[in-house]
Design a protein around this motif. Structure first.
Motif, PDB file in Angstrom:
ATOM      1  N   THR A  11      42.652  62.792  44.786  1.00  0.00           N
ATOM      2  CA  THR A  11      41.488  62.822  43.764  1.00  0.00           C
ATOM      3  C   THR A  11      42.060  63.410  42.583  1.00  0.00           C
ATOM      4  N   GLU A  12      41.694  62.557  41.496  1.00  0.00           N
ATOM      5  CA  GLU A  12      42.228  62.843  40.154  1.00  0.00           C
ATOM      6  C   GLU A  12      41.040  62.616  39.246  1.00  0.00           C
ATOM      7  N   PHE A  13      41.439  63.520  37.899  1.00  0.00           N
ATOM      8  CA  PHE A  13      40.608  63.801  36.798  1.00  0.00           C
ATOM      9  C   PHE A  13      41.259  63.371  35.651  1.00  0.00           C
ATOM     10  N   ARG A  55      32.272  62.414  49.117  1.00  0.00           N
ATOM     11  CA  ARG A  55      32.224  61.509  48.190  1.00  0.00           C
ATOM     12  C   ARG A  55      31.053  61.858  47.104  1.00  0.00           C
ATOM     13  N   SER A  56      31.039  63.129  46.715  1.00  0.00           N
ATOM     14  CA  SER A  56      30.234  63.910  45.672  1.00  0.00           C
ATOM     15  C   SER A  56      30.970  64.103  44.325  1.00  0.00           C
ATOM     16  N   VAL A  57      32.053  63.883  44.180  1.00  0.00           N
ATOM     17  CA  VAL A  57      32.986  64.041  43.100  1.00  0.00           C
ATOM     18  C   VAL A  57      32.180  63.463  41.836  1.00  0.00           C
ATOM     19  N   GLU A  58      32.030  64.308  40.908  1.00  0.00           N
ATOM     20  CA  GLU A  58      31.390  63.958  39.356  1.00  0.00           C
ATOM     21  C   GLU A  58      32.162  63.597  38.540  1.00  0.00           C
ATOM     22  N   GLU A  59      31.867  62.512  37.676  1.00  0.00           N
ATOM     23  CA  GLU A  59      32.807  62.101  36.644  1.00  0.00           C
ATOM     24  C   GLU A  59      33.324  63.367  35.599  1.00  0.00           C
ATOM     25  N   PRO A  60      34.642  63.135  35.473  1.00  0.00           N
ATOM     26  CA  PRO A  60      35.709  62.023  35.457  1.00  0.00           C
ATOM     27  C   PRO A  60      36.491  62.100  36.418  1.00  0.00           C
ATOM     28  N   ASP A  77      34.285  53.290  52.857  1.00  0.00           N
ATOM     29  CA  ASP A  77      33.623  51.983  52.786  1.00  0.00           C
ATOM     30  C   ASP A  77      31.962  51.817  52.742  1.00  0.00           C
ATOM     31  N   ARG A  78      31.514  53.244  52.675  1.00  0.00           N
ATOM     32  CA  ARG A  78      30.055  53.359  52.546  1.00  0.00           C
ATOM     33  C   ARG A  78      29.363  53.223  51.036  1.00  0.00           C
ATOM     34  N   MET A  83      25.783  56.711  51.495  1.00  0.00           N
ATOM     35  CA  MET A  83      26.240  58.246  51.558  1.00  0.00           C
ATOM     36  C   MET A  83      25.286  59.287  51.361  1.00  0.00           C
ATOM     37  N   ARG A  84      24.278  58.973  50.719  1.00  0.00           N
ATOM     38  CA  ARG A  84      23.092  59.981  50.271  1.00  0.00           C
ATOM     39  C   ARG A  84      22.372  60.077  51.713  1.00  0.00           C
ATOM     40  N   ARG A  85      22.293  59.398  52.566  1.00  0.00           N
ATOM     41  CA  ARG A  85      21.526  59.445  53.694  1.00  0.00           C
ATOM     42  C   ARG A  85      22.339  60.036  54.519  1.00  0.00           C
ATOM     43  N   LEU A  86      23.702  60.067  54.903  1.00  0.00           N
ATOM     44  CA  LEU A  86      24.690  60.617  55.393  1.00  0.00           C
ATOM     45  C   LEU A  86      24.693  62.442  55.019  1.00  0.00           C
ATOM     46  N   ARG A  87      24.764  62.741  53.739  1.00  0.00           N
ATOM     47  CA  ARG A  87      24.694  63.975  53.251  1.00  0.00           C
ATOM     48  C   ARG A  87      23.291  64.874  53.664  1.00  0.00           C
TER      49      ARG A  87
END
Length: 343
Positions: A11-13, A55-60, A77-78, A83-87
């Motif tokens: 994961t990169e910024f 998978r909730s990393v915010e920009e950037p 792949d979701r 993903m919102r349903r999964l969280r």
């Protein structure tokens, strides 16, 4: 059976100064029924790793490589909707600051009830704001979601839960707010609970109570836990396995008992030396230097500039993981393991 498997996650910024590699090739696995610890100094990338798993990393920020398998299926792949349903349902998270995580204008019980409405089929509307719904529909204390919210507050040992459910967050103590967050996270009986520094800013007595609560609830709700902390004392209390993270990378992993009795990576050894001991009059140890700037890091081993054992090769060669103890105990260090080089 493996519940969560993370392979080579990156994961990169992107910033004006350059690219921050906040999570740099991390491997992590959690089996069903396990409490797995993730420990490291502030700035090591622990929270970004948790956000990446969700998978909730915010920009950037952006996940640029690797895979995340949950129950054998790829989360990469979701879709966003999936993903919102999964969280909150299959994977939940407890944040380190419950006062900022709870809505100060909505009663605690209603916030838990709303989570239940969102993620469980209780036949109640989620189209109106939670507090407005309570006023229009009538005190939701007869609804299924409200009843379950009371049960969850009772399960985390909030006294008089049917009464305290009507309180606002500021009317709860710090420990009770954290218990309310745990109740909310477990309200949909997730398979995996991510606890991000759940005992930060709590006094030691309340810390112990929260850790005991997590351990008890893991068994009660059959939930696996990823416990994120900078405190090795917390890790020793409840975790089955531990991963030591430094500068965006995992540098050592082992069973908890093995790590404490036979630490191998120089960073882990120095972290353990920092633990205060009641039977010692020596000054507290501290690790010289700081976590490196993840933009300007131009050396192979991220700990090399602070390591008392580092030699020239440590700055030039990427350290691979090596078996350094019993099965499953590995460390990424050129100075350790059967393949250790004589530098």
């Amino acid at each position: 059976m493996t519940l969560l498997e993370v392979n080579n996650l990156q994961t990169e910024f992107d910033t004006d100064r350059g690219t921050v590699k906040a999570v740099n090739g991390v491997d992590l696995s959690i089996a069903e029924g396990e409490i797995v610890g993730l420990v490291g100094e502030s700035g090591s990338g622990k929270t970004v790793l948790a956000e990446s798993i969700l998978r909730s990393v915010e920009e950037p920020g952006e996940i640029v490589g690797g895979e995340i398998l949950f129950k054998g299926e790829s989360l990469m792949d979701r879709s966003g909707v999936e993903m919102r349903r999964l969280r909150g349902s299959a994977i939940s998270i407890i944040f380190q600051d419950p006062m900022n995580s709870l809505n100060p204008t909505i009663r605690v019980g209603e916030q838990i009830a709303e989570t239940i409405r969102l993620h469980q089929d209780v036949g109640e509307s989620v189209s109106l704001p939670a507090e407005m719904k309570r006023k229009i529909i009538g005190a939701a204390k007869n609804s299924e979601a409200w009843k379950r919210a009371i049960e969850m507050l009772e399960s985390v040992q909030i006294p008089e839960p049917s009464t305290r459910a009507f309180d606002f967050p500021h009317q709860f103590s710090g420990g009770m707010r954290q218990r309310a967050m745990i109740a909310m996270a477990l309200s949909c009986e997730p398979d995996l609970l991510i606890a991000d520094e759940p005992t930060t800013a709590l006094d030691v007595t309340v810390q112990a109570q929260i850790l005991e609560e997590l351990e008890r609830l893991k068994d009660a709700f059959d939930t696996s836990i990823l416990l994120i902390t900078h405190d090795l004392g917390v890790i020793a209390e409840v975790c089955h396995k531990v991963n030591v993270m430094y500068a965006g990378e995992i540098v050592e992993r082992a069973r908890t008992e093995e790590l404490f009795t036979n630490p191998q990576h120089p960073y882990t050894q120095n972290l353990l030396k920092c633990l205060p001991r009641a039977d010692s009059e020596e000054e507290l140890h501290s690790i010289p230097g700081n976590v490196p700037d993840l933009i300007e890091m131009d050396f192979a081993c991220p700990f090399a500039p602070r390591c008392p054992e580092a030699e020239e090769e440590c700055f030039e060669m990427n350290p691979d993981f090596r078996q350094v103890g019993e099965e499953g105990h590995t460390a990424a260090c050129l100075r350790r393991g059967p393949e250790e080089r004589q530098i």
